[in-house]
Design a protein around this motif. Sequence first.
Motif, short mmCIF file in Angstrom:
data_model
loop_
_atom_site.label_atom_id
_atom_site.label_comp_id
_atom_site.label_asym_id
_atom_site.label_seq_id
_atom_site.Cartn_x
_atom_site.Cartn_y
_atom_site.Cartn_z
N HIS A 33 0.84 -1.18 0.00
CA HIS A 33 0.00 0.00 0.00
C HIS A 33 0.89 1.24 0.00
CE1 HIS A 33 -3.63 -2.27 0.66
NE2 HIS A 33 -3.18 -2.81 1.79
N PRO A 36 1.03 6.20 4.72
CA PRO A 36 0.01 7.09 5.28
C PRO A 36 0.14 8.50 4.70
CG PRO A 36 1.02 5.78 7.02
CD PRO A 36 1.83 5.54 5.78
N ASN A 164 -4.24 4.40 8.24
CA ASN A 164 -3.71 5.51 7.44
C ASN A 164 -3.12 6.60 8.33
OD1 ASN A 164 -3.08 6.95 5.12
ND2 ASN A 164 -5.11 7.89 4.95
N TYR A 551 -2.07 3.70 3.17
CA TYR A 551 -3.36 4.04 2.56
C TYR A 551 -3.89 2.80 1.86
CZ TYR A 551 -6.80 5.86 -0.65
OH TYR A 551 -7.96 6.04 -1.35
N ASP A 552 -5.06 2.28 2.31
CA ASP A 552 -5.58 1.05 1.70
C ASP A 552 -6.87 1.27 0.93
OD1 ASP A 552 -7.37 1.48 3.75
OD2 ASP A 552 -7.28 -0.56 4.56
#
Length: 574
Positions: A33, A36, A164, A551-552
């Motif tokens: 991912h 953040p 995040n 961040y997903d």
Amino acid sequence: MAEADKKWLIYENTRSTTFRQTVTKYRRKYGRHPPPAFDDWYKFARKKNVHNIDDFEQIMDDLRPFWAIEPKVLRDLAANMWRDEKNGVAGIHIRDHKVVKESNRSWRSETLITLIEKIATYLPDMDIAMNRLDQPRVVVPWEDMQAHLKKEQDTRQLRPNVQNTFTIGMDGLLNLTAEGQPPHQEDPAWFAAHGKQYMDTAKLACPPESHARNNDMSKTDAQASYKTRMGGVITNFNLSSDLCTVGPEIQDQHGFLFSGSSIIPTKRLVPIFGECKVNVNSDILFPANMYWKHDERYDYDEKHDKLAWEHKPDSMIWRGVTSGGAQTADNWQKMHRQRLVRIVNSTIMGKEAVRILSEQPEKQGEYENFRHFNPAEFAANHTDVGFTETMSCVPDCAFYNDVFSMKPRAPFAEQFKQKFLVDVDGHSFSGRWHAFLESKSLGIKATIFREWHDSRLFAWRHFVPMDNLYDDVYTILTYFIGVGARPEDGAAGPTDDAYVPRHDAEGKRLANQGREWAKKVLRREDIEIYMLRLLLEYGRIIDDNRDRIGYDGDGSELDKYDGVAQTDKDQVAH
């Protein structure tokens, strides 16, 4: 040039245009991912009109091996490497979104802080170790680096439900309230190597089969990988500065390699930020301070570049000091800047012969090697290269008194009056390069150093690459300026005189392309965008929960921001 144009078009046509695309491409390429605050970075970059939202490959390459090192170890090193002043490391300490302390300060760290303050509101607490020296630091042996990279590859995963946000309150950061040394401190294992042959250390970071470590590989084989047999023209700029490829030939021809004045390396992978490095180094690159700091010696100002290409003389200019390494009466002739000045000196080259290209009499537009071109008259008419001052000599520079006549000092802007601006290394990288690219002249570049912007500049589209041996300088200049006269019709067979038709239009086109491109990808805004992305990625690397933060999302929350229509959403979904 045609091949460079093709590569550039692929670069242009594969750019992400939405946050959805950016996130998808990131996960596909890196197997993780994004870090953040990636959504905040994306909006920051778009507001500043980033040209290519995907091109941050240098950051990812620099940080990739650090996934093999425990975050707490990285934090300890970053927090404390500045403590021994003689090791040339500054510390920058960020807490609560502000730079709160600077350790072992220098003009470099002070300048970098002014950049970080522009983006600190997005950053977690961190310590940054910054190289204060001109020359790069980290040389990890090849076998060790391969183990680090394998570990990074093996740890790639796309976990569900990651956070995040960065972790708060981790230990190992510099204690800003305590005095004295910490109870435990990681050893960066620096060692002094001033004036020693750098390739003795550098080759350890090269593949076993490389030219630097394989005595069975010849110079001809190595050169075939990055330059043409015809004229010695550079075809692979990346390999032309790769010490594993060119090191054996230039190890006694470049001051950094045989007479470096501030070489304090380590073979341990430590997180130190630097302005430049050679390909075997593992320093973490950031945009050089001279590109951020306003300095009339390096800044481009269009008001001083009034002449159109057609009105500039057909001349290559270079001015500088005798930097590049510690110079003595015995070694100065092998220094890289001194070699450049000598190779375009008409007196020195009076009886010399060099190789250039010459058009074949029977086949217009096709070329062959012409190996006995005497460049003296051409150099006198088309080059203006010289030193303005001597420096870095041991014990003093008196041995230059009967060698070089110093050129008068002139404002940086004076150089823009010439068509061709050649840029070569000093002690390390050259801080003039951005200004040369921004100008209405054509930049010619020879370097062994890597910088943050390399992936976004295309040789033979935005500038002309030159070999670090400078044995192609006359091939380049005679190609663009032209030399000789075309044999009369009916003439056949070899001729004693070289003929190269003038390619002024091609030179103008490259100069214009470089100028327009620099306005898009080398702006001060691009430096801010790069630095924020770098420190967000770095912030995750040093986080104890780095595998569980990031961040997903799928990027859809910024569809409206990106102006994505419903039909576009459906296409992304499918």
